[in-house]
Scaffold this motif. Sequence first.
Motif, short mmCIF file in Angstrom:
data_model
loop_
_atom_site.label_atom_id
_atom_site.label_comp_id
_atom_site.label_asym_id
_atom_site.label_seq_id
_atom_site.Cartn_x
_atom_site.Cartn_y
_atom_site.Cartn_z
N GLU A 258 0.83 -1.13 -0.14
CA GLU A 258 -0.03 -0.02 -0.18
C GLU A 258 0.82 1.40 -0.06
O GLU A 258 0.54 2.10 -0.75
N ALA B 57 2.24 1.85 -3.47
CA ALA B 57 1.25 2.24 -4.37
C ALA B 57 0.99 3.77 -4.20
O ALA B 57 0.77 4.55 -5.18
N ASP B 58 1.04 4.19 -2.99
CA ASP B 58 0.79 5.50 -2.48
C ASP B 58 2.04 6.44 -3.32
O ASP B 58 1.89 7.69 -3.54
N HIS C 7 3.98 5.69 -5.58
CA HIS C 7 4.18 5.69 -7.11
C HIS C 7 2.99 6.52 -7.65
O HIS C 7 3.27 7.57 -8.34
N LYS C 8 1.95 6.89 -6.75
CA LYS C 8 0.80 7.64 -7.16
C LYS C 8 1.47 9.23 -7.11
O LYS C 8 1.25 10.10 -7.71
#
Length: 94
Positions: A22, A25-26, A28-29
Motif C-alpha cells: 500500500e 502504491a501511494d 508511485h501515485k
Amino acid sequence: MERIAQVEAILPTLATKADIGEVRADLHKAIATTNAWMIATVISLFLGFSGLFLTVNSASRASSTSPAASSATPPMIIQVPAYVHAGGTRSPQH
C-alpha cells in the motif's frame, strides 16, 4: 523467555507485505502526480516566455519602423570643464 516475550509483543506492530504494498502504491501515485505538475509547469513557462519574446520583438519592430523614430530628439552633449589645480594652473589634457 523474556526476550521472546518482547519480540512477540513487537511482532503485531511490524509492517506486513500488504502494508508495504500500500505504501509503495501511494508513493508511485505521488511521484506520478508530481511529475505531471512539473511537466505542466515547464510547458507553461516555455509558452509564457515564448509569448513574451514575441511581444517584445514585435513591439521593437513597430517602434523602429515608425516615422516618429526619425524625428527623435538629438542626443544631449555634456561638456565637462577642465580641472583646475589649487594653484590656479590647469592640468594637461590627454
